[in-house]
Design a protein around this motif. Sequence first.
Motif, PDB file in Angstrom:
ATOM      1  N   GLU A 142       0.813  -1.328   0.068  1.00 12.92           N
ATOM      2  CA  GLU A 142       0.001  -0.240   0.314  1.00 12.92           C
ATOM      3  C   GLU A 142       0.961   1.144  -0.128  1.00 12.92           C
ATOM      4  N   ILE A 198      -0.639   4.981   0.546  1.00 12.53           N
ATOM      5  CA  ILE A 198      -1.744   5.267  -0.184  1.00 12.53           C
ATOM      6  C   ILE A 198      -2.943   4.323   0.283  1.00 12.53           C
ATOM      7  N   SER A 199      -2.849   4.116   1.509  1.00 14.17           N
ATOM      8  CA  SER A 199      -3.577   3.120   2.503  1.00 14.17           C
ATOM      9  C   SER A 199      -4.736   4.175   2.754  1.00 14.17           C
ATOM     10  N   SER A 217      -6.558   3.249  -4.880  1.00 11.74           N
ATOM     11  CA  SER A 217      -6.264   2.696  -4.280  1.00 11.74           C
ATOM     12  C   SER A 217      -7.341   1.547  -4.118  1.00 11.74           C
TER      13      SER A 217
END
Length: 366
Positions: free
Chosen positions: A74, A110-111, A165
């Motif tokens: 992530e 990018i979580s 995401s």
Amino acid sequence: MKKIIINENQRGFLFKNGKYIKMLGAGKHYTFGGREIEVSELDQPVVSEKCALDVLLSDKEFSSRVSVVEVADEQLALHFVNGRFTSVLRHGRHAFWAISDTHEYKIVDISSPEAASDVPEYIFSNIPSVYYTRIEVAEYQKARLYFNQKFVRILDAGTYYFWKSAVRIDVEFVDTRLTQMDITGQEILTQDKVSLRINFVCSYRVTDYVRILTEIDDFAEQLHVAAQLALREYVGKYKLDEILENKDQMSQFMLEKLKAKEKDFFIEITDAGVKDIILPGEIREIMNTVLVAEKRAQANVITRREEVASTRSLLNTAKLMDENQTLYKLKELEYVERICENVGNINLNGSGDVLTQLTGILRGNP
């Protein structure tokens, strides 16, 4: 035997019988007896078709010549070469030749989709749109932001970037400008059973951009119904003549009724008024007949008033001329002048003073 030349902007990997042996520098090299050479460009990522990157990194000489970055699932890595942004790296291990270039990496989580404020905005114009979502909110708009269909916050005017995401991103725009609602063709019975068609208009703007969605279903339709009910309430209490005479009163009543609903609809009513009151055909003909009769009566009154004033003026003039012979003479001369202006040629028999003859004619003494 085969000769392989490796240039200064290249490096080579030596394999023997499919096994990695060592890294080769610039120069002339030969392949024989199961030896193979794979050439790699210094300005490209380090990739070998014959072995994995981990095998190459086990060579200390090779590992000292490369820059390596590991990117988690992530995460993204912003890759800078000699201080200039060049690319975005996805999850995995990446190696770049560090012989003549300096490599730097900025790891981005990018979580959470929101791009951090320390990521320069110019980066997004230099990477493919598959990595991010761009949202533009105009000056006259607000935007409701949702992550996985859950409300997050209100976006003001501006440009926003979100990493793509596993999180779903949705945006709903709200117009903050003054909005006009038209309510047309409402047929309503007055107290004396006359059917009227009324066109009504009101202006409003949204005040609570979140609750207007979460706590009320289709506020515009509910505002429309509230205006209809208020119109019927007012018109049903009055006769036709009273409504026509007090159109402003109806508009004021409607404005007060709608403003009482502001908190329920999460809007601000700024203005409301009646645009048109349309009468049925029969009533309109009767009203036109009454209007014509009234105007004729007014015209007759004015005509009589003017006739009386004219007669009074003539009487006053006659009295003055009777009392003053000089004024009488001047009046005669005035009429003689008017006659002369309208006559082209005058033929007289005999001799004498023309003015005296004309005066005699006017007095009735030819």
